[in-house]
Each structure stands twice: as C-alpha cells, then as structure tokens.
Design an enzyme around this catalytic site. Structure first.
Site, PDB file in Angstrom:
ATOM      1  N   CYS A 119      28.620   4.245 -16.893  1.00 16.07           N
ATOM      2  CA  CYS A 119      27.462   3.977 -15.636  1.00 16.07           C
ATOM      3  C   CYS A 119      27.004   5.156 -15.067  1.00 16.07           C
ATOM      4  O   CYS A 119      26.189   5.307 -13.882  1.00 16.07           O
ATOM      5  CB  CYS A 119      28.019   3.071 -14.797  1.00 16.07           C
ATOM      6  N   HIS A 157       2.011 -18.372   8.002  1.00 11.62           N
ATOM      7  CA  HIS A 157       0.738 -18.791   7.488  1.00 11.62           C
ATOM      8  C   HIS A 157       0.215 -17.178   6.835  1.00 11.62           C
ATOM      9  O   HIS A 157      -0.358 -17.303   5.600  1.00 11.62           O
ATOM     10  CB  HIS A 157      -0.686 -19.039   8.359  1.00 11.62           C
TER      11      HIS A 157
END
Length: 812
Positions: free
Chosen positions: A768, A437
């Site tokens: 990279c 919840h």
C-alpha cells in the site's frame, strides 16, 4: 402534423372523466392525469398494501383541461400568440408568458366542470371533515418521464381549505402550464405546447407544518452511486426544501445492508434550518414562513428509526418502479411527517433524470492545477469545476442583466431563474441543500454549483473573477481568480482482468462514492488519520478526560464541536464510524483494509487538546506510534474508541468487508498484545469473519515474517517506512532525502523476502506504499514476484491495471 386539442378530446376509457380518484389510476395513466398524479395512484394501489403511506385525493384530468381549453376557444388564440415566440429573447418570453396566463385566467370554467370539482371536494370533506385542507398540485402529461424532468415547471398551492379555493387554484394551475420557465423548457426540449396538457392533483394535506418534511433520492445525486439513499429534512412544509429556502439536515443510508436488516446510517449532517413554512391560520395567505427557535435548529428533524423507515420506503419505491419500467429506475421522492399523528407519508415520487441518464462507460474527472485564497464554501453539487466573472443577482426581475459564461451568485433559485441558469458557467447560492432547485437544475445542465454557502452574496462581488470547484469532496470551494484545471475522460469498457488484485488508497470519505466508479478490487489502505484530522479534529484523550482539560479556550472549542453529545467520547466513535462506513459502503462487498491510527506524537499533539496528553519526542517517527501506543496504559482507552468504531461498522452496520490493519508493530508479541486489546472490545479475530492484517514496514516484520504470520491474517507492505528503516534515514530530513528510493536493491531484496515468506505461510500479502504508484518498473517487479495485491493512488489505478495485465500476459 399538428394535432389539435379537439382531436385529443375523443373519449377513450378513463379520458372521458373530469375527475379520477388516485386509487383509480396508475403509472400507465400519465396521458390521462399527468406524471405526478399517475405516480400517486400507482403507489396507493401497489405500495400502500406494503406499508408505504400515501395521502389520498383526486385528479382533475387532462381531459378536463382540454375540455376547458376547447370550450373557451383558447387554442387558436394561444397558437396565434406563440407564432412569434423567441425563448432566447427574455423580454419576448416574459411578454408571451404573461399574455398566455392572463388569457386563461380571464375565462371561467364551464359549469359542468365546476360541478364535478365541487362534488369531488365535498366527498373528500365527508371523509376528513368540513373545510379539509388539501394541496393543489399541477401534474403535466409530459412530467416525470425518465428522460425529461418537468419538476417545478408548474405551480403548487398548499393549505387550500374550501371548494372555492380548490377551484381558484386549479384555474391557476391550468394557467401555470404557460409559466415562462415551462414555455422555455418545452421549446428547448422539443415538446409541442399543445401536445402537453395539465392535470391537477387535489391531495389531503399532511400536517408537516407541525413537524417536518423533505426530499429523498434512491441514488446519490452527486456521484450516481446506486447503493445509497439520500434524505433531506427541515421543519415545516416541504416547499422550503424543494425551493432551497433552507439548508436542511442530510442523512445518507446504505441500501444493501439496510435490506439485510442492519441500521446502516452512513452519515448525518445537521442543517441550519433557519425558517419553517406553516399554515397562515386566520391570515391573508395560505402559508407563511417563521423563524425556527435556536434550540430546535440544533437538533436533527428525524430520529434514526424515522430515517431508516423512509430509507426502506425509498428502496420499496425504487424496486417497484424498476420492475414496472423493466429497467433500473432511481427515484426522486418527497415525504412529509404529520405533526398530529406522528406518521410519515410519501407525497410525491418521480424518476431521477440526471445520474440515471449518464453513461456508465466513461469516467470524467476534474482536477485543479493550482490553488488560491478560498473565498466561500458550501455543499458541492456535481464533481466539476467552472469559472468566470461573478454576477450577484438578488431579484429574479433582474435576470435579463446576466451574461452567458458568468457565475450566477444569488440567495436561492426557483424555476423562474431557469432561463439564465443554462447560460451560467457555475452557480453559487446562500441557501439550499443537495436536493434544492438550484442543485437539481445544475445537475441536469451539467453545471457545477455550490449551495448553502450562507454568505456568498456578501463576500463575492459582481465582475470578480472566481473559480468554482466541486471536485474536492462534499465541500465546494470558491477560489479567487481563474485557476488552471484539467479534465480527464477515461473509457471504462473492455478493461482487462488481472491475477494481481488492483486496490485503491482512499483517505477522504467524502470522495469515496466517486472513487468507487474507478474499476478496482477494493481498498488496500484507508487511513484513519485523515478522518481524525479532518472530520474529528479532537484528540481522543481530550474527549475521554474532557472535564480535566487545562486550557479553557481549547475546552470551549471542543464543547462547541461536541455540543450534540453529552458523552464526549461517543463523538469520536460516531464520527470515526461514519467515515469508515462511507468508504466501506462505497466499495462493498469488496475488501476495505482500514489502518488503525498511525499518527506520531507530534501529529497527535496538533489535534485539539492534544498537547496535554502527548510527550515531546526527539524522533517521533521511531517513537510512540502504532502497536506500542495501542497497548500502553496511557493510551489504551483512546485505542478502545477506534475499536468501538470498527465494531459498530462491522456488527451494527453490516459492513463486514472492513479488515483492520495494525501499523508499526515491532514484534510478534506486541501483535498478540494488540489482538488481546481488540478482543476486550468485541473484535476477536475469526469471529463474524474478522481478519486482522499487519503492516510490513519494519525490517523486523520481514525478518520475522514467519512469526508474524502466526499472529495476523495478512500483510501489507508499507514501502515508505520500509525504505527509510532499511536505509537508516529520516525521510523528513532534507540532508539525506536524496538517498530515499524504494527501488534501492536492499529495499527490493527486503520486499522479495517478505513476499516469499508470506506465500510460504499461506498468508496474503500486498503493498500500500507509494512506490508502485510512482514507478511503473517497481509495479512490474512486484507482479513478477507474485504479490497478491497492489494498492494505488486513485490517479494511478487504471494505468497500473493496464501495465499489470501486460506483464502478467508476458509472463504466462
């Protein structure tokens, strides 16, 4: 103009019935039986024939509710009661809600309505036996709309097993249309209290009290990533998972390859599952919570086959509702396993109402500017940061003491807490998982939350200043003090396309789904070191030679970490495969270049058990690393585990977008040896589309690029190592660090040579390293050389994309 309940009683088609069976209704009947019941009917009619199990039952209709309200003369009294309602005044809200519920419960149902309910329940008992156990669930007519979540606003009662019980709890469900939370929610969202009616679903119970149950989403609820289904599971009836009373198991499944027939479970997280809700046989209550035995808590609730079955149903349900609504409709689904028959069932399904409503054109990212002591950790909900004074509240009866802007700290929340949750700057709970919840409401309200912390109410103190960070991956962190942070909003519309591929460097698998929202062409560098250091933490040889470990304390730590594994090396393979798969799935089907482990010996030694297996080298940077390590008899068994993980990701999970890359490969012959080693474990270049790249980070890689091109399918320039080895310096040495600069003419000449040779040999070449992320002029230099791709840090992707587009336009 206000419409009275009397006007709504005009019979039209199904609305003149007190009772409708689920197989008589569908999604078009929300006004008749409410969202929950309409959805159950839709699934029974449309999806049960496709193998989706849904328990049967009947609905006490919205017409029955209005008939009762009108017969009892309640509308006028309720309207008069609400004339001075003020939902911003908590005492006023609580007083009006209590009076409204008492008023409804004080007047019995008309005899004709009671008779209809009894007849329907008797019919259910004829099918399943006397005293059939049922769930009695509220189903509001404004519930489960795609843009409003009424979930949990009204009541549900489980293990009701008599006609009198059904009648009693149906009456209580009608009254629960006026719970404090429901009144507040309707008022704030512009729903007239008398436009919303209540239907009640009476559904045959699934005996999950003898097995397990949970919640699943057909979308990742934190990031909105569409291609993953999240399943949570705990023992017993499902209310504990929904309410956040337990920390459940979590399973993440990749939908595209699942649909193609692969078993793509991306991640499995073991929850603590301390309690389970069972029937209160012979007791005074319907249900009760009992403790789960430690031996059961240490196991997963579901088998892999059951996880995959639930995921397939999730896909079926999502696709069906998307077709019915003619728009993509992610779903929030409750499921249960019957402990008697072993069957799985879907017991509820509703549209997800948070991520599906967010704009896909604006990217919002939070980043802490400073760090401090971490006080508490748990599961992060959302990706935001909040801060303020903590307020520890253990009892919902004391929520009136809460002040706007405070951080709510509690054991768990339920709908009774909602009037103050919207005022909180953040929420922290001891219990609950990502589908509880507190998590659902926090997402809906855009509030960061950390759930399942275990000890938050013990560690945090009221009035203590704290910062709640959910922006650092799956682990949410409560930091001491009010730390500075920034929020960046980026518009993703009308971005240019480029010839140069813009890739991303990704280390943390937990951030992959959120990073995938940044427009890019894939991943140019996924580092295995991050996964090994953070998710595995154990040296692979310490797992292979576990019984021979000399340090008993280290051995005990490893035993605890691997307690679910009899075969210790499989712990390494599983964890590594899951980390790789998370990144590969996030960017699928775009390429994801995975660099095999590139730890140096001193770094490997820092892993658990590592010191026993690692040499002491004077200069580890230039020593036993990369390809040399993989082929060495002293390490090749450990490299085999990496190969097994890559093979599992590609062949078993179907993520063939993974391209392994070999670091620090000194000679072409060494490259051939590595490929031969990989082939022993089923990773054969060219089979199943497998490509293998090599890092271009040594001068020998540049000088012999033509020979390396005969061995590998592509290159990725590692500018950090190439710079230090071209200039002959140790970048870790402060004495010469000032000389380190990728923009050095010699380094740039090496880069130019590498790109030219790769193109001449028809091989792809990208970069990279750090340089293009740090220096826009270096990125421009690469574009002008015609490099195929640049892989950048996430925060540099968009600005570099715009720069590259500009350079390409100027050069065209």
């Amino acid at each position: 103009m206000v419409t009275s309940i009397q006007e709504k009683l005009t019979p039209i088609s199904k609305t003149q019935s007190f009772i409708l069976w689920f197989d008589e209704v569908g999604i078009a009947d929300i006004a008749v039986v409410g969202g929950k019941n309409a959805s159950l009917g839709e699934m029974i009619q449309q999806l049960q024939p496709k193998g989706v199990n849904v328990p049967t039952g009947f609905a006490i209709t919205a017409y029955a509710y209005r008939y009762y309200i009108q017969k009892a003369g309640l509308e006028a009294k309720l309207r008069q009661l609400f004339a001075d309602l003020n939902v911003d005044d908590l005492n006023n809200l609580q007083q009006h809600g209590k009076q409204a519920r008492r008023l409804i419960l004080s007047i019995n149902f008309p005899p004709e309505l009671e008779a209809a309910i009894q007849q329907a329940y008797d019919r259910l008992c004829d099918r399943y036996g006397e005293g059939t156990d049922v769930a009695v669930r509220s189903s509001a007519t404004a519930e489960d709309l795609p843009d409003a979540s009424f979930a949990g606003q009204q009541e549900t009662y489980l293990n009701v097993n008599s006609y009198k019980g059904v009648l009693e709890f149906c009456h209580k469900c009608f009254a629960s249309l006026f719970t404090d939370r429901a009144i507040s929610y309707r008022q704030r969202n512009g729903f007239d209290h008398f436009d919303v009616a209540l239907s009640v679903g009476v559904q045959k119970m699934v005996r999950s009290d003898l097995a397990c149950s949970g919640v699943m989403f057909s979308i990742d609820p934190e990031t909105g990533f569409r291609n993953a289904a999240l399943i949570t599971a705990a023992y017993g009836l499902g209310e504990n998972v929904v309410q956040g009373a337990v920390n459940p198991d979590e399973y993440l499944v990749f939908k595209p390859t699942l649909k193609a027939g692969f078993s793509t479970i991306l991640e499995k997280r073991l929850g603590t599952k301390e309690i389970e809700m069972i029937y209160d046989e012979g007791g005074s209550r319907l249900t009760r919570n009992v403790k789960v035995a430690p031996s059961e808590r240490s196991k997963f609730c579901l088998t892999d086959d059951e996880i995959l079955q639930l995921a397939r149903w999730t896909v079926e349900i999502e696709e069906h509702y998307s077709q019915v609504r003619n728009t993509y409709t992610p779903m929030d689904i409750e499921w249960a396993k019957d402990g008697i028959t072993g069957e799985l069932f879907i017991v509820q399904a509703r549209p997800e109402t948070v991520q599906s409503q967010k704009s896909a054109h604006v990217l919002e990212s939070y980043q802490l500017q400073e760090h401090s002591k971490i006080l508490v950790t748990g599961r992060s909900v959302g990706a935001a940061i909040g801060q303020g004074k903590a307020h520890v509240i253990m009892d919902a009866g004391k929520i009136h003491l809460f002040q706007a802007g405070e951080v709510l700290v509690t054991n768990r929340t339920d709908p009774d807490w909602e009037p103050i949750m919207k005022k909180a700057s953040a929420i922290v709970t001891n219990q609950g998982g990502r589908t509880c919840h507190a998590a659902i409401i926090a997402r809906e309200m855009g509030i960061p939350a950390i759930v399942g912390c275990g000890n938050a109410t013990d560690v945090l103190q009221t009035d203590q200043e704290v910062t709640i960070s959910c922006a650092e991956g799956d682990e949410g962190r409560v930091y001491q003090g009010l730390l500075p942070f920034e929020v960046q909003k980026t518009t993703l519309e009308n971005l240019p396309s480029t010839r140069t591929q813009i890739l991303m460097n990704v280390g943390n698998p937990e951030q992959a789904f959120s990073l995938a929202a940044i427009p890019c062409d894939g991943v140019g560098l996924a580092r295995l070191e991050f996964i090994i250091a953070n998710n595995i933490e154990v040296h692979p040889l310490a797992l292979i030679h576990f019984e021979q470990l000399e340090d008993e304390a280290i051995k005990a730590k490893i035993a605890e970490k691997t307690k679910l594994y009899q075969d210790k090396p499989q712990f390494f393979v599983d964890k590594l495969a899951r980390g790789i798969a998370m990144i590969a799935a996030a960017f699928y089907p775009k390429p994801v270049i995975v660099r095999m482990s590139d730890f140096k010996s001193n770094e490997y030694a820092n892993l658990l058990g590592g010191k026993q297996f690692e040499p002491k080298e004077e200069n580890p940077m230039l020593g036993w690393r990369g390809a040399s390590r993989y082929c060495d008899p002293k390490y090749r068994d450990a490299f085999a585990l990496e190969c097994q993980a890559i093979k599992r990701v590609r062949d078993k999970k179907g993520l063939t977008n993974v391209i392994p890359m070999i670091p620090f490969c000194r000679t072409p012959e060494e490259g051939r040896q590595v490929l031969a080693e990989m082939g022993k474990y089923g990773l054969e270049k060219g089979v199943n589309g497998l490509q293998v790249y090599v890092m271009c980070e040594l001068p020998s890689n540049v000088i012999e690029a033509d020979q390396f091109a005969e061995v590998f399918d592509g290159f990725s320039i590692g500018s950090n190592d190439l710079t230090q080895l071209t200039l002959g310096l140790d970048r870790d040495s402060a004495l010469v660090a000032h000389i380190f600069d990728e923009r050095n003419k010699g380094v740039k000449r090496m880069v130019k040579m590498a790109i030219a040779t790769a193109k001449e040999k028809g091989r792809k070449i990208g970069i990279c390293g750090q340089a293009p992320s740090d220096y826009p002029e270096f990125a421009q230099f690469l574009v002008e050389l015609g490099i195929d791709s640049m892989s950048l840090n996430p925060d540099s992707v968009l600005k570099t994309l715009l720069m590259v587009a500009k350079v390409e336009g100027a050069n065209s």
